[in-house]
Design a protein around this motif. Structure first.
Motif, PDB file in Angstrom:
ATOM      1  N   ILE A 176       0.892  -1.196   0.513  1.00  0.00           N
ATOM      2  CA  ILE A 176       0.016  -0.128   0.184  1.00  0.00           C
ATOM      3  C   ILE A 176       0.764   1.125   0.189  1.00  0.00           C
ATOM      4  CG2 ILE A 176      -1.629   1.225   1.353  1.00  0.00           C
ATOM      5  CD1 ILE A 176      -2.681  -1.542   2.574  1.00  0.00           C
ATOM      6  N   ALA A 177       0.802   2.213  -0.985  1.00  0.00           N
ATOM      7  CA  ALA A 177       1.467   3.653  -1.163  1.00  0.00           C
ATOM      8  C   ALA A 177       0.996   4.882   0.487  1.00  0.00           C
ATOM      9  CB  ALA A 177       1.216   3.898  -2.427  1.00  0.00           C
ATOM     10  N   ASP A 178       1.828   4.686   0.883  1.00  0.00           N
ATOM     11  CA  ASP A 178       2.036   5.557   2.044  1.00  0.00           C
ATOM     12  C   ASP A 178       0.949   7.064   1.461  1.00  0.00           C
ATOM     13  OD1 ASP A 178       3.855   7.466   0.860  1.00  0.00           O
ATOM     14  OD2 ASP A 178       5.336   6.759   2.022  1.00  0.00           O
TER      15      ASP A 178
ATOM     16  N   VAL B  22      -3.867  -1.277 -14.526  1.00  0.00           N
ATOM     17  CA  VAL B  22      -3.904  -3.274 -14.738  1.00  0.00           C
ATOM     18  C   VAL B  22      -2.557  -3.804 -15.191  1.00  0.00           C
ATOM     19  CG1 VAL B  22      -4.497  -4.107 -16.911  1.00  0.00           C
ATOM     20  CG2 VAL B  22      -6.337  -3.153 -16.158  1.00  0.00           C
ATOM     21  N   ARG B  23      -1.747  -2.187 -15.860  1.00  0.00           N
ATOM     22  CA  ARG B  23      -0.074  -2.526 -16.064  1.00  0.00           C
ATOM     23  C   ARG B  23       0.306  -2.969 -14.854  1.00  0.00           C
ATOM     24  NH1 ARG B  23      -1.218   2.440 -19.112  1.00  0.00           N
ATOM     25  NH2 ARG B  23      -0.102   3.430 -17.911  1.00  0.00           N
ATOM     26  N   ARG B  24       0.128  -2.498 -13.797  1.00  0.00           N
ATOM     27  CA  ARG B  24       1.141  -2.467 -12.685  1.00  0.00           C
ATOM     28  C   ARG B  24       0.378  -3.792 -11.928  1.00  0.00           C
ATOM     29  NH1 ARG B  24       2.530   1.915  -9.106  1.00  0.00           N
ATOM     30  NH2 ARG B  24       1.660   3.846 -10.456  1.00  0.00           N
ATOM     31  N   SER B  25      -0.983  -4.513 -12.113  1.00  0.00           N
ATOM     32  CA  SER B  25      -1.454  -5.790 -11.914  1.00  0.00           C
ATOM     33  C   SER B  25      -0.494  -7.027 -12.855  1.00  0.00           C
ATOM     34  CB  SER B  25      -2.564  -5.536 -12.436  1.00  0.00           C
ATOM     35  OG  SER B  25      -3.595  -4.987 -10.732  1.00  0.00           O
ATOM     36  N   LEU B  26      -0.766  -6.485 -14.529  1.00  0.00           N
ATOM     37  CA  LEU B  26      -0.202  -7.932 -15.119  1.00  0.00           C
ATOM     38  C   LEU B  26       1.442  -7.797 -14.959  1.00  0.00           C
ATOM     39  CD1 LEU B  26      -2.193  -6.547 -18.513  1.00  0.00           C
ATOM     40  CD2 LEU B  26      -2.471  -8.732 -16.631  1.00  0.00           C
ATOM     41  N   ALA B  27       1.848  -6.249 -14.074  1.00  0.00           N
ATOM     42  CA  ALA B  27       3.356  -6.866 -14.220  1.00  0.00           C
ATOM     43  C   ALA B  27       3.823  -7.745 -12.784  1.00  0.00           C
ATOM     44  CB  ALA B  27       4.210  -5.215 -13.994  1.00  0.00           C
ATOM     45  N   LEU B  28       3.206  -7.609 -12.516  1.00  0.00           N
ATOM     46  CA  LEU B  28       3.229  -8.646 -10.522  1.00  0.00           C
ATOM     47  C   LEU B  28       3.459  -9.940 -10.691  1.00  0.00           C
ATOM     48  CD1 LEU B  28       0.466  -7.837  -8.242  1.00  0.00           C
ATOM     49  CD2 LEU B  28       2.420  -6.910  -7.879  1.00  0.00           C
ATOM     50  N   PRO B  29       4.374  -9.547  -9.967  1.00  0.00           N
ATOM     51  CA  PRO B  29       5.480 -11.530 -10.334  1.00  0.00           C
ATOM     52  C   PRO B  29       4.009 -12.697  -9.536  1.00  0.00           C
ATOM     53  CG  PRO B  29       7.006 -10.014  -9.229  1.00  0.00           C
ATOM     54  CD  PRO B  29       5.796  -9.732  -9.679  1.00  0.00           C
ATOM     55  N   LEU B  30       3.868 -13.790 -10.710  1.00  0.00           N
ATOM     56  CA  LEU B  30       2.893 -14.773  -9.733  1.00  0.00           C
ATOM     57  C   LEU B  30       2.573 -14.752  -8.801  1.00  0.00           C
ATOM     58  CD1 LEU B  30       0.105 -15.947 -10.599  1.00  0.00           C
ATOM     59  CD2 LEU B  30       1.697 -17.897 -11.806  1.00  0.00           C
TER      60      LEU B  30
ATOM     61  N   ALA C 112      -7.445   6.293   0.303  1.00  0.00           N
ATOM     62  CA  ALA C 112      -6.445   4.799   1.476  1.00  0.00           C
ATOM     63  C   ALA C 112      -7.062   3.770  -0.296  1.00  0.00           C
ATOM     64  CB  ALA C 112      -7.641   4.422   1.862  1.00  0.00           C
ATOM     65  N   SER C 113      -7.577   4.438  -1.072  1.00  0.00           N
ATOM     66  CA  SER C 113      -8.172   3.555  -1.666  1.00  0.00           C
ATOM     67  C   SER C 113      -7.285   3.537  -2.992  1.00  0.00           C
ATOM     68  CB  SER C 113      -9.817   4.000  -2.659  1.00  0.00           C
ATOM     69  OG  SER C 113     -10.859   2.925  -1.760  1.00  0.00           O
ATOM     70  N   MET C 114      -6.500   4.543  -3.342  1.00  0.00           N
ATOM     71  CA  MET C 114      -5.841   4.884  -4.189  1.00  0.00           C
ATOM     72  C   MET C 114      -4.741   4.125  -4.039  1.00  0.00           C
ATOM     73  SD  MET C 114      -4.495   8.816  -6.230  1.00  0.00           S
ATOM     74  CE  MET C 114      -3.738   8.874  -7.015  1.00  0.00           C
TER      75      MET C 114
ATOM     76  N   ILE D  76      -2.152   1.966  -6.186  1.00  0.00           N
ATOM     77  CA  ILE D  76      -0.840   2.372  -7.079  1.00  0.00           C
ATOM     78  C   ILE D  76      -0.016   1.928  -6.542  1.00  0.00           C
ATOM     79  CG2 ILE D  76      -1.521   4.747  -7.460  1.00  0.00           C
ATOM     80  CD1 ILE D  76       0.049   6.216  -5.215  1.00  0.00           C
ATOM     81  N   GLY D  77      -0.240   1.351  -4.829  1.00  0.00           N
ATOM     82  CA  GLY D  77       0.413   0.339  -4.554  1.00  0.00           C
ATOM     83  C   GLY D  77       1.329  -1.100  -4.958  1.00  0.00           C
ATOM     84  N   VAL D  78      -0.070  -1.047  -5.522  1.00  0.00           N
ATOM     85  CA  VAL D  78       0.212  -2.470  -6.405  1.00  0.00           C
ATOM     86  C   VAL D  78       1.466  -2.781  -6.780  1.00  0.00           C
ATOM     87  CG1 VAL D  78      -0.357  -4.259  -8.166  1.00  0.00           C
ATOM     88  CG2 VAL D  78      -2.368  -3.031  -6.917  1.00  0.00           C
ATOM     89  N   GLY D  79       2.409  -1.588  -7.397  1.00  0.00           N
ATOM     90  CA  GLY D  79       3.666  -1.597  -7.571  1.00  0.00           C
ATOM     91  C   GLY D  79       4.214  -1.285  -8.692  1.00  0.00           C
ATOM     92  N   PRO D  80       5.489  -1.044  -9.040  1.00  0.00           N
ATOM     93  CA  PRO D  80       5.042   0.048 -10.294  1.00  0.00           C
ATOM     94  C   PRO D  80       5.227  -0.583 -11.261  1.00  0.00           C
ATOM     95  CG  PRO D  80       7.671  -1.273  -9.532  1.00  0.00           C
ATOM     96  CD  PRO D  80       6.316  -1.907  -8.834  1.00  0.00           C
ATOM     97  N   VAL D  81       4.872   0.457 -12.322  1.00  0.00           N
ATOM     98  CA  VAL D  81       4.553   0.448 -13.985  1.00  0.00           C
ATOM     99  C   VAL D  81       5.897  -0.574 -14.819  1.00  0.00           C
ATOM    100  CG1 VAL D  81       3.652   0.815 -15.634  1.00  0.00           C
ATOM    101  CG2 VAL D  81       2.625   1.442 -13.929  1.00  0.00           C
ATOM    102  N   GLU D  82       6.134  -1.890 -15.297  1.00  0.00           N
ATOM    103  CA  GLU D  82       6.716  -2.069 -16.020  1.00  0.00           C
ATOM    104  C   GLU D  82       7.141  -1.094 -17.246  1.00  0.00           C
ATOM    105  OE1 GLU D  82       9.305  -4.423 -15.376  1.00  0.00           O
ATOM    106  OE2 GLU D  82       8.202  -4.732 -13.827  1.00  0.00           O
ATOM    107  N   SER D  83       8.346  -0.885 -17.266  1.00  0.00           N
ATOM    108  CA  SER D  83       8.855  -0.056 -18.738  1.00  0.00           C
ATOM    109  C   SER D  83       8.370  -0.949 -20.023  1.00  0.00           C
ATOM    110  CB  SER D  83      10.288   0.505 -18.514  1.00  0.00           C
ATOM    111  OG  SER D  83      10.078   1.404 -19.686  1.00  0.00           O
TER     112      SER D  83
END
Length: 581
Positions: free
Chosen positions: A8-10, A106-114, A315-317, A321-328
């Motif tokens: 979760i992003a601070d 969506v990009r952050r979610s797809l970039a997450l390691p399984l 809190a929702s935001m 955005i805390g899901v993970g960095p967007v892959e280039s």
């Protein structure tokens, strides 16, 4: 293993990201600010003119009454028009930001390691993509613009009140700030944590509900329905407790706001009356001042009341955005990279799903490029775990895994997927056409390549027999495909993806043995020159491989060709005898 939840992003990260996102749409932002400012300014004209009108009437000067009345009407109409236009522009701005946030999520979610998703639990990701997105959408569409309107209106109203009577403006501030400061500060120190806890309970509900639905047949067979219902009731009770917490915060904040916006009106009216009695102010000045402070009460109340929605939205935001960095998207496959080393080189690999319980112990395995390696062994020996590590799904606790000369963990997700793909017995057919499902592997593939990939996995015939061929809709709510057909679609995807290293973890298990053997032979011809690692229970797969690695108790117990291992008379020889008996 209990899900630990995604990051979760601070607050600082959330605000910084929101500012960066808004800065990408400066034109819409500036237009919104200007229109809201003009609308707020137009709303200040009527109280001032009413004060002038009262003074004119009390002094007997009624010559300008009609003109003042027309001016008051003009300000009211102008305020209404500008307010409507402001809301329209801000709604478009909010939808634009919401669309960008959805795309980023969506990009952050797809970039997450399984492995990260598995540890966190899919329920957390489901809740963020549904409830958190919905809550943030409400904030961007309504709460955020309303907050700005209230802030601008409040500042302009206090400015106008200062021009009418600085003393009455001082009275208004002196009776407002002390009353509202304490409850608001108390609320803000507790709200974010409370809303994050509330959202976390919804993630847990979604996680356990998804697990119950997916395992419905097992639950019914083992008569676990009551236990699952008790688990659900426990999740709901925890959510109820968390919502009671946020409700308690609101029950303290809102009554304080009610008092905080009415007390200044009474104070200004009292002091204004005393000033009028002492000839320190005209009746029009007092009237205008009371109207202004009364008018300021509404945005003041709304501004503080909106803190509740803003805290929920923030809190929702933070969760989104805390899901993970967007892959280039600019990290493409480097086909010109030096590939002089082996395709896979595992050195001293240890891995544990839980701390202190290694399932792989000091694994050393080198696989030359173009080799077909079979990994066999009893259930629970660590075969699939080793395949996941080679595919980059997980990282070793200790040791290294190199792919074509580079450590797997140093590669970006796009590069990793270009190097290696894992295909398991679990396959998903997405809602859409057969063509859409296959083009996921390579969006540039034309029909000829798609049909060639289907032919490679013995699926071209049944796909051509579908009512609309490649354009037939399949997936949820559309034409259903058998598990074996879904498996063939998944294998055709990997033919189109054309990775350097391919890990097959029981990828043909849903086919009958004869069909599976034919399919594997087809794949071997199509994937000639590629490195193929087949994790198998059917030993005919091992028989066809160049080498066989036997995994026993998390270690490589034997390594060699089929003939060598049979002649050695060890673990593999025993498995082969049992298979053929």
């Amino acid at each position: 293993m209990k899900p630990t939840g995604l990051p979760i992003a601070d607050t600082k990260q959330t605000l910084r990201h929101a500012g960066r996102l808004a800065g990408q749409h400066k034109g819409q932002l500036i237009t919104t600010i200007v229109l809201y400012t003009l609308a707020s300014a137009a709303g200040l004209g009527a109280p001032w003119l009413l004060g002038v009108l009262i003074d004119r009437v009390t002094t007997g000067d009624g010559g300008a009454i009609n003109a003042i009345a027309v001016a008051v009407a003009g300000f009211i109409v102008g305020h209404a028009v500008l307010s409507g236009l402001s809301h329209y522009v801000s709604s478009r701005f909010g939808e634009t930001l919401m669309a960008r946030l959805r795309e980023e999520f969506v990009r952050r979610s797809l970039a997450l390691p399984l492995a990260t998703v598995e540890r966190a639990g899919t329920g957390d990701l489901m809740t963020r993509s549904s409830r958190d997105v919905s809550q943030l959408g409400q904030v961007l569409r309504r709460a955020a613009p309303e907050t700005f309107v209230c802030l601008v209106s409040l500042l302009l109203t206090l400015g106008a009140l200062s021009l009418v009577s600085p003393l009455l403006a001082l009275v208004a501030l002196a009776t407002t700030i002390p009353v509202l400061w304490g409850p608001t500060r108390w609320y803000l120190r507790r709200a974010r944590e409370a809303y994050l806890a509330e959202n976390a309970t919804y993630s847990q509900i979604s996680e356990n509900l998804a697990a119950t639905v997916e395992g419905a047949r097992t639950i019914e067979a083992l008569r676990l329905a009551r236990q699952r219902m008790e688990t659900g009731n426990g999740d709901i009770a925890a959510s109820y407790k968390a919502e009671r917490r946020t409700l308690f915060l609101r029950s303290i904040l809102f009554p304080s706001l009610d008092f905080g916006v009415t007390f200044p009106v009474a104070s200004v009216l009292l002091v204004g009356g005393l000033m009028y009695s002492a000839d320190m102010a005209t009746l029009g000045m007092v009237t205008a001042a009371v109207l202004y402070i009364n008018q300021a009460g509404e945005p003041m109340f709304m501004l503080l009341a909106l803190l509740d929605e803003l805290q929920s939205g923030e809190a929702s935001m933070g969760r989104l955005i805390g899901v993970g960095p967007v892959e280039s998207t600019e990290k493409n496959r480097q086909d010109d990279r030096d590939r002089t080393g082996p395709a896979v080189d595992a050195t001293g690999v240890h891995y544990a799903y839980s701390e202190g319980n290694d399932v792989l112990h000091d694994v050393h395995l080198t696989i030359p490029r173009g080799e077909r390696l079979a990994i066999v062994g009893p259930s629970g020996a660590g075969k699939s775990t080793l395949g996941r590590l080679i595919a980059g799904i997980d990282s070793p606790r200790r040791g290294t895994i190199n792919l074509n000369g580079q450590q797997a963990h140093s590669l970006s997700l796009d590069q990793l997927r270009d190097e290696v793909l894992l295909v398991t017995q679990e396959h998903h057919v997405f809602a859409g056409t057969v063509r859409d499902n296959l083009a996921l592997a390579d969006t540039s593939a034309d029909d000829d390549r798609i049909l060639a990939a289907l032919a490679a996995v013995d699926a071209a015939e049944w796909v051509r027999a579908l009512p609309d061929g490649l354009d037939t809709l399949v997936g949820s709510g559309e034409r259903s495909v058998t598990p074996a057909q879904a498996q063939q679609i998944a294998l055709a995807r990997l033919v189109l993806a054309d990775p350097d290293v391919l890990v097959l973890d029981e990828a043909t298990s849903l086919l009958d043995p004869r069909a599976a053997r034919d399919l594997e032979r087809h794949l071997a011809a199509v994937l000639s020159g590629r490195t193929v690692i087949a994790i198998a229970h059917r030993l005919h797969t091992a028989h066809d491989a160049d080498r066989i690695a036997v995994v026993q108790d998390g270690r490589i117990a034997e390594l060699g060709s089929h003939d060598e291992l049979v002649a050695a008379g060890g673990h593999y020889a025993g498995l082969w005898r049992s298979w053929n008996s």
